[in-house]
Write a protein that holds these residues in place. Structure first.
Motif, PDB file in Angstrom:
ATOM      1  N   THR A 322       1.029  -0.608  -0.206  1.00 43.60           N
ATOM      2  CA  THR A 322       0.132  -0.050  -0.221  1.00 43.60           C
ATOM      3  C   THR A 322       0.803   1.074  -0.336  1.00 43.60           C
ATOM      4  O   THR A 322       0.374   2.422  -0.823  1.00 43.60           O
ATOM      5  CB  THR A 322      -0.743   0.004   1.050  1.00 43.60           C
ATOM      6  OG1 THR A 322      -2.042  -1.065   1.004  1.00 43.60           O
ATOM      7  CG2 THR A 322      -1.966   1.519   0.709  1.00 43.60           C
ATOM      8  N   GLY A 323       2.420   1.532   0.729  1.00 43.06           N
ATOM      9  CA  GLY A 323       2.918   1.936   0.846  1.00 43.06           C
ATOM     10  C   GLY A 323       3.447   2.911  -0.745  1.00 43.06           C
ATOM     11  O   GLY A 323       3.736   3.917  -0.952  1.00 43.06           O
ATOM     12  N   PHE A 324       3.249   2.541  -1.465  1.00 45.13           N
ATOM     13  CA  PHE A 324       4.201   1.967  -2.844  1.00 45.13           C
ATOM     14  C   PHE A 324       2.639   3.004  -4.105  1.00 45.13           C
ATOM     15  O   PHE A 324       3.326   2.297  -4.685  1.00 45.13           O
ATOM     16  CB  PHE A 324       4.602   0.789  -2.953  1.00 45.13           C
ATOM     17  CG  PHE A 324       6.048   0.828  -2.807  1.00 45.13           C
ATOM     18  CD1 PHE A 324       6.980   1.999  -3.153  1.00 45.13           C
ATOM     19  CD2 PHE A 324       6.221  -0.446  -2.026  1.00 45.13           C
ATOM     20  CE1 PHE A 324       7.932   1.231  -2.631  1.00 45.13           C
ATOM     21  CE2 PHE A 324       7.573  -0.496  -1.750  1.00 45.13           C
ATOM     22  CZ  PHE A 324       8.712   0.824  -1.983  1.00 45.13           C
ATOM     23  N   GLY A 325       2.068   3.178  -3.183  1.00 42.98           N
ATOM     24  CA  GLY A 325       0.644   3.116  -4.609  1.00 42.98           C
ATOM     25  C   GLY A 325      -0.278   2.428  -5.393  1.00 42.98           C
ATOM     26  O   GLY A 325      -0.413   2.372  -6.022  1.00 42.98           O
ATOM     27  N   CYS A 326      -0.307   1.343  -4.713  1.00 38.25           N
ATOM     28  CA  CYS A 326      -0.468   0.049  -5.078  1.00 38.25           C
ATOM     29  C   CYS A 326      -2.213  -0.120  -5.227  1.00 38.25           C
ATOM     30  O   CYS A 326      -2.727   0.067  -4.173  1.00 38.25           O
ATOM     31  CB  CYS A 326      -0.060  -1.280  -4.908  1.00 38.25           C
ATOM     32  SG  CYS A 326       1.649  -1.815  -5.366  1.00 38.25           S
ATOM     33  N   VAL A 327      -3.177  -0.754  -5.965  1.00 38.57           N
ATOM     34  CA  VAL A 327      -4.153  -0.839  -6.163  1.00 38.57           C
ATOM     35  C   VAL A 327      -4.274  -2.681  -6.400  1.00 38.57           C
ATOM     36  O   VAL A 327      -3.939  -3.263  -6.740  1.00 38.57           O
ATOM     37  CB  VAL A 327      -4.817  -0.281  -7.706  1.00 38.57           C
ATOM     38  CG1 VAL A 327      -6.119  -1.050  -7.947  1.00 38.57           C
ATOM     39  CG2 VAL A 327      -4.893   0.799  -7.816  1.00 38.57           C
ATOM     40  N   ARG A 328      -5.364  -2.917  -5.298  1.00 40.72           N
ATOM     41  CA  ARG A 328      -5.406  -4.350  -4.574  1.00 40.72           C
ATOM     42  C   ARG A 328      -6.417  -4.829  -6.503  1.00 40.72           C
ATOM     43  O   ARG A 328      -7.654  -4.215  -6.406  1.00 40.72           O
ATOM     44  CB  ARG A 328      -6.325  -4.496  -3.989  1.00 40.72           C
ATOM     45  CG  ARG A 328      -6.520  -5.724  -3.198  1.00 40.72           C
ATOM     46  CD  ARG A 328      -7.395  -5.735  -1.410  1.00 40.72           C
ATOM     47  NE  ARG A 328      -6.986  -7.336  -1.450  1.00 40.72           N
ATOM     48  CZ  ARG A 328      -7.791  -7.877  -1.802  1.00 40.72           C
ATOM     49  NH1 ARG A 328      -9.170  -8.141  -2.467  1.00 40.72           N
ATOM     50  NH2 ARG A 328      -8.127  -9.077  -1.448  1.00 40.72           N
ATOM     51  N   THR A 329      -6.195  -6.133  -6.754  1.00 44.66           N
ATOM     52  CA  THR A 329      -6.951  -6.841  -7.479  1.00 44.66           C
ATOM     53  C   THR A 329      -7.409  -8.493  -6.906  1.00 44.66           C
ATOM     54  O   THR A 329      -6.659  -8.865  -6.489  1.00 44.66           O
ATOM     55  CB  THR A 329      -6.749  -6.723  -9.205  1.00 44.66           C
ATOM     56  OG1 THR A 329      -6.483  -5.626  -8.933  1.00 44.66           O
ATOM     57  CG2 THR A 329      -7.705  -7.540  -9.835  1.00 44.66           C
ATOM     58  N   ALA A 330      -8.936  -8.389  -7.085  1.00 45.53           N
ATOM     59  CA  ALA A 330      -9.146  -9.634  -6.133  1.00 45.53           C
ATOM     60  C   ALA A 330      -8.988 -10.946  -7.021  1.00 45.53           C
ATOM     61  O   ALA A 330      -8.577 -10.509  -8.011  1.00 45.53           O
ATOM     62  CB  ALA A 330     -10.616  -9.945  -6.337  1.00 45.53           C
ATOM     63  N   MET A 331      -8.794 -12.033  -6.977  1.00 40.81           N
ATOM     64  CA  MET A 331      -8.007 -13.163  -6.717  1.00 40.81           C
ATOM     65  C   MET A 331      -8.997 -13.834  -6.925  1.00 40.81           C
ATOM     66  O   MET A 331     -10.132 -14.007  -5.787  1.00 40.81           O
ATOM     67  CB  MET A 331      -6.296 -13.877  -6.277  1.00 40.81           C
ATOM     68  CG  MET A 331      -5.475 -12.767  -7.007  1.00 40.81           C
ATOM     69  SD  MET A 331      -4.919 -12.083  -8.473  1.00 40.81           S
ATOM     70  CE  MET A 331      -4.535 -14.397  -8.647  1.00 40.81           C
ATOM     71  N   HIS A 332      -8.812 -15.274  -7.509  1.00 35.62           N
ATOM     72  CA  HIS A 332     -10.161 -16.265  -7.993  1.00 35.62           C
ATOM     73  C   HIS A 332      -9.542 -17.855  -8.230  1.00 35.62           C
ATOM     74  O   HIS A 332      -8.395 -17.698  -8.288  1.00 35.62           O
ATOM     75  CB  HIS A 332     -11.298 -16.045  -9.266  1.00 35.62           C
ATOM     76  CG  HIS A 332     -11.265 -13.976  -8.872  1.00 35.62           C
ATOM     77  ND1 HIS A 332     -12.894 -14.373  -8.373  1.00 35.62           N
ATOM     78  CD2 HIS A 332     -10.736 -13.038  -9.989  1.00 35.62           C
ATOM     79  CE1 HIS A 332     -12.592 -12.741  -8.870  1.00 35.62           C
ATOM     80  NE2 HIS A 332     -11.807 -12.330  -9.260  1.00 35.62           N
ATOM     81  N   GLU A 333     -10.604 -18.603  -7.760  1.00 39.25           N
ATOM     82  CA  GLU A 333     -10.513 -20.035  -8.459  1.00 39.25           C
ATOM     83  C   GLU A 333     -11.571 -20.240  -8.410  1.00 39.25           C
ATOM     84  O   GLU A 333     -12.669 -20.620  -8.447  1.00 39.25           O
ATOM     85  CB  GLU A 333     -10.124 -20.853  -7.075  1.00 39.25           C
ATOM     86  CG  GLU A 333      -9.611 -21.838  -7.025  1.00 39.25           C
ATOM     87  CD  GLU A 333      -9.142 -22.891  -5.475  1.00 39.25           C
ATOM     88  OE1 GLU A 333      -7.818 -22.386  -5.116  1.00 39.25           O
ATOM     89  OE2 GLU A 333      -9.579 -23.200  -4.618  1.00 39.25           O
ATOM     90  N   PHE A 334     -11.111 -20.988  -9.434  1.00 39.47           N
ATOM     91  CA  PHE A 334     -11.913 -22.691  -9.925  1.00 39.47           C
ATOM     92  C   PHE A 334     -11.767 -23.840  -9.872  1.00 39.47           C
ATOM     93  O   PHE A 334     -10.849 -24.617  -9.799  1.00 39.47           O
ATOM     94  CB  PHE A 334     -12.254 -22.508 -11.742  1.00 39.47           C
ATOM     95  CG  PHE A 334     -11.997 -21.233 -12.690  1.00 39.47           C
ATOM     96  CD1 PHE A 334     -13.370 -20.690 -13.121  1.00 39.47           C
ATOM     97  CD2 PHE A 334     -11.563 -20.338 -12.603  1.00 39.47           C
ATOM     98  CE1 PHE A 334     -14.302 -19.345 -14.090  1.00 39.47           C
ATOM     99  CE2 PHE A 334     -12.123 -19.149 -13.349  1.00 39.47           C
ATOM    100  CZ  PHE A 334     -13.126 -18.725 -13.979  1.00 39.47           C
ATOM    101  N   ARG A 335     -13.032 -24.565  -9.597  1.00 38.16           N
ATOM    102  CA  ARG A 335     -12.560 -26.037  -9.064  1.00 38.16           C
ATOM    103  C   ARG A 335     -14.354 -26.564  -9.770  1.00 38.16           C
ATOM    104  O   ARG A 335     -15.128 -25.768 -10.463  1.00 38.16           O
ATOM    105  CB  ARG A 335     -13.225 -25.372  -7.903  1.00 38.16           C
ATOM    106  CG  ARG A 335     -12.130 -26.014  -7.007  1.00 38.16           C
ATOM    107  CD  ARG A 335     -11.999 -25.888  -5.351  1.00 38.16           C
ATOM    108  NE  ARG A 335     -11.086 -25.775  -4.215  1.00 38.16           N
ATOM    109  CZ  ARG A 335     -10.401 -26.516  -4.206  1.00 38.16           C
ATOM    110  NH1 ARG A 335      -9.984 -27.643  -4.883  1.00 38.16           N
ATOM    111  NH2 ARG A 335      -9.058 -25.913  -3.069  1.00 38.16           N
ATOM    112  N   LEU A 336     -13.549 -27.804 -10.427  1.00 39.86           N
ATOM    113  CA  LEU A 336     -15.059 -29.388 -11.209  1.00 39.86           C
ATOM    114  C   LEU A 336     -14.986 -29.952 -10.506  1.00 39.86           C
ATOM    115  O   LEU A 336     -13.596 -30.523 -10.178  1.00 39.86           O
ATOM    116  CB  LEU A 336     -13.906 -29.467 -12.153  1.00 39.86           C
ATOM    117  CG  LEU A 336     -14.673 -27.930 -13.817  1.00 39.86           C
ATOM    118  CD1 LEU A 336     -13.514 -29.103 -14.763  1.00 39.86           C
ATOM    119  CD2 LEU A 336     -15.778 -27.304 -14.196  1.00 39.86           C
TER     120      LEU A 336
END
Length: 336
Positions: A322-336
């Protein structure tokens, strides 16, 4: 021994799917597909070659590579998987992840549309395997996986963090690092310069093994389940660092003083984006100088000077990002 699904021609689709246990990721056909697909650096030939050479055998995982070819035999789609053969996960299939591949995505030729029939035949090629896991999936790759798997993902409890540069870089840095942080890093850097010099080096291919060994030693005892502390993990990262330095996939930066290395930063080059993967610091000698933050600050500046537009801190919600000015993006998972 892995059962190999025979190839068959799909009705009303130009693709033939096949599940195979051996594939040459250094081949010309894969290089052509990769260069004509919207995959990430984690699907680069050097990364996958090293993954299947070092990581998969050490984890008791057999290669399971799904290929899709058109009527003329041209490779148009590929999904690199592994099947576990030991322990509680015996028989389970996952993407070629094993704790090191931050972004997983199918390698699909640009312009190829994956319709429902193609998806059904892709899943048929997989067979009735229990426990298929696809993750971690970056938000930007969701649509490809949805089309191919025909299921919805779940959201993971961690995100990815990246920042896009503004220009000029010095002005962007003052704004994004916040004045107090930038000033503090500058003060610490000046002290190191005064006492022993400070220089950022780009590690050459022939020096990759020594650099990774030093990184392993710096990280000893600092991170649970650190792949770099294992013999196969060290070989994997050394392989990617050395071959990636030659091909342009990888860069290893070393921050040094007159007394030797202070920190190392390793990551992948993905167009205008640098995807940072490993940080290792000599905290025993330089803890008060914030060597990790100093190294990242210098590497970000060097990447911007080389024309880089984005710096990706990849997965994990560590507060320093956060201190470097980052933007968070969600991560996901698929299951079969």
């Amino acid at each position: 021994m892995l059962d190999v699904t025979p190839a068959y021609l799909l009705a009303k689709t130009p693709l033939m799917f096949q599940a195979i246990e051996r594939f040459d990721f250094g081949s010309l056909e894969y290089q052509r597909l990769f260069s004509n697909a919207s995959a990430s650096a984690f699907q680069h030939p050097d990364w996958l070659t090293a993954f299947y050479r070092h990581m998969a055998p050490a984890h008791g995982a057999e290669p399971l590579v799904i290929t899709g070819r058109d009527g003329s035999g041209e490779l148009q789609l590929l999904v690199p998987l592994v099947r576990h053969t030991k322990g509680d996960q015996n028989g389970a299939i996952e993407y070629a992840f094993l704790g090191v591949t931050d972004y997983v995505c199918p390698i699909i030729a640009n312009g190829l549309t994956v319709g429902r029939q193609t998806s059904r035949h892709f899943r048929a090629c997989l067979g009735n395997h229990a426990g298929l896991r696809i993750g971690p999936v970056h938000h930007s790759h969701l649509s490809e996986w949805r089309s191919l798997l025909m299921v919805e993902p779940s959201t993971l409890d961690f995100g990815a963090h990246a920042v896009r540069y503004g220009f000029p870089y010095a002005e962007w840095r003052r704004t994004n690092l916040r004045p107090h942080r930038a000033a503090a890093l500058d003060r610490k850097a000046r002290k190191l310069v005064q006492t022993g010099g400070l220089q950022l080096e780009l590690v050459e291919p022939g020096d990759a093994r020594r650099a990774m060994a030093a990184a392993r030693d710096f990280r000893t005892g600092r991170f649970p389940a650190d792949p770099l502390q294992t013999p196969h993990g060290l070989e994997f990262y050394t392989d990617v660092a050395a071959n990636g330095a030659r091909s342009g996939l990888a860069r290893t930066y070393r921050l040094v003083s007159k007394d030797g290395p202070i920190a190392l930063v390793f990551g992948l080059v993905d167009g205008g984006c640098f995807r940072y993967i490993l940080l290792a610091c000599d905290y025993g000698a330089h803890a008060r100088s914030s060597p990790g933050l100093l190294a990242l600050d210098r590497v970000m500046a060097a990447w911007a000077a080389d024309g880089g537009t984005d710096f990706d801190f990849t997965i994990g919600d560590e507060p320093f990002k956060t201190g470097f000015g980052c933007v968070r993006t969600a991560m996901h998972e698929f299951r079969l």
